[in-house]
Write an enzyme that holds these catalytic residues in place. Structure first.
Site: not given
Ligand SMILES: *[C@@H]1O[C@H](CO)[C@@H](O)[C@H](O)[C@H]1NC(C)=O
Length: 184
Positions: A59, A98, A124
């Protein structure tokens, strides 16, 4: 006579073996203890309960690939938009790597953050990565900010997939290593 000599020899062998075994066990224990002390030291030094993590998903490509190793630091100053953090959602075991895309303060002054995977279409919150009803990440969810990376495993895997010749070279190198370590 010959028999006695042989017995003595094997007895000596037996006596020597336990000593060697004890030595090796001691050696292993020392290595394990040094590693543990190094790890504890890293935890104190970086302020992160988990100073080294492995990237588990794609990701964050192309910044990080699956298998890359990240070094974390959990210094007190607020984290800025653009920084990459590793956080853990309550009730979930797997840490997530992230990027901070928004930062804020809650009414009570607590730092609040919104994260997003570079490679994900949604942040998110929209992507429902947080706990139910959770709008922001707080510092207590953070394992730390990424301060360095070892792009080893992830990038080697990609290299091997993209350039088949690299596989041949790698296998050749490994073969050479085995041979030279046997000779050495
Ligand atoms: C501030 O408010 C948030 C959200 O209600 C809460 O999770 C957090 O624990 C509070 N922090 C303090 C220091 O009271």
């Amino acid at each position: 006579m010959h028999y006695v000599k042989r017995e003595l020899q094997s007895l000596r062998g037996l006596l020597r073996q336990p000593r060697q075994l004890a030595f090796q066990v001691l050696n292993l224990a020392m290595i394990a203890m040094s590693a543990l002390m190094l790890w504890r030291g890293l935890i104190v030094f970086t302020g992160s309960e988990s100073p080294i993590v492995v990237v588990l998903s794609g990701s964050m490509e192309p910044a990080f690939y699956k298998g890359d190793i990240l070094f974390l630091n959990n210094d007190p100053p607020p984290i800025e938009v653009g920084e990459i953090v590793v956080f853990k959602i309550e009730g979930k075991d797997v840490p997530i790597v992230h990027r901070i895309v928004e930062s804020n303060f809650l009414a009570n002054g607590t730092e609040a953050y919104l994260t997003k995977g570079d490679n994900n279409p949604m942040d998110d919150r929209q992507g429902m990565l947080y706990a139910e009803g959770q709008v922001w990440l707080q510092r207590r969810h953070m394992l730390g900010r990424a301060v360095g990376a070892l792009p080893f495993v992830g990038h080697v895997t990609i290299l091997l997939n993209e350039y088949p010749a690299a596989k041949v070279i790698l296998v050749g190198l490994m073969g050479l290593l085995v041979i030279s370590s046997k000779e050495g």
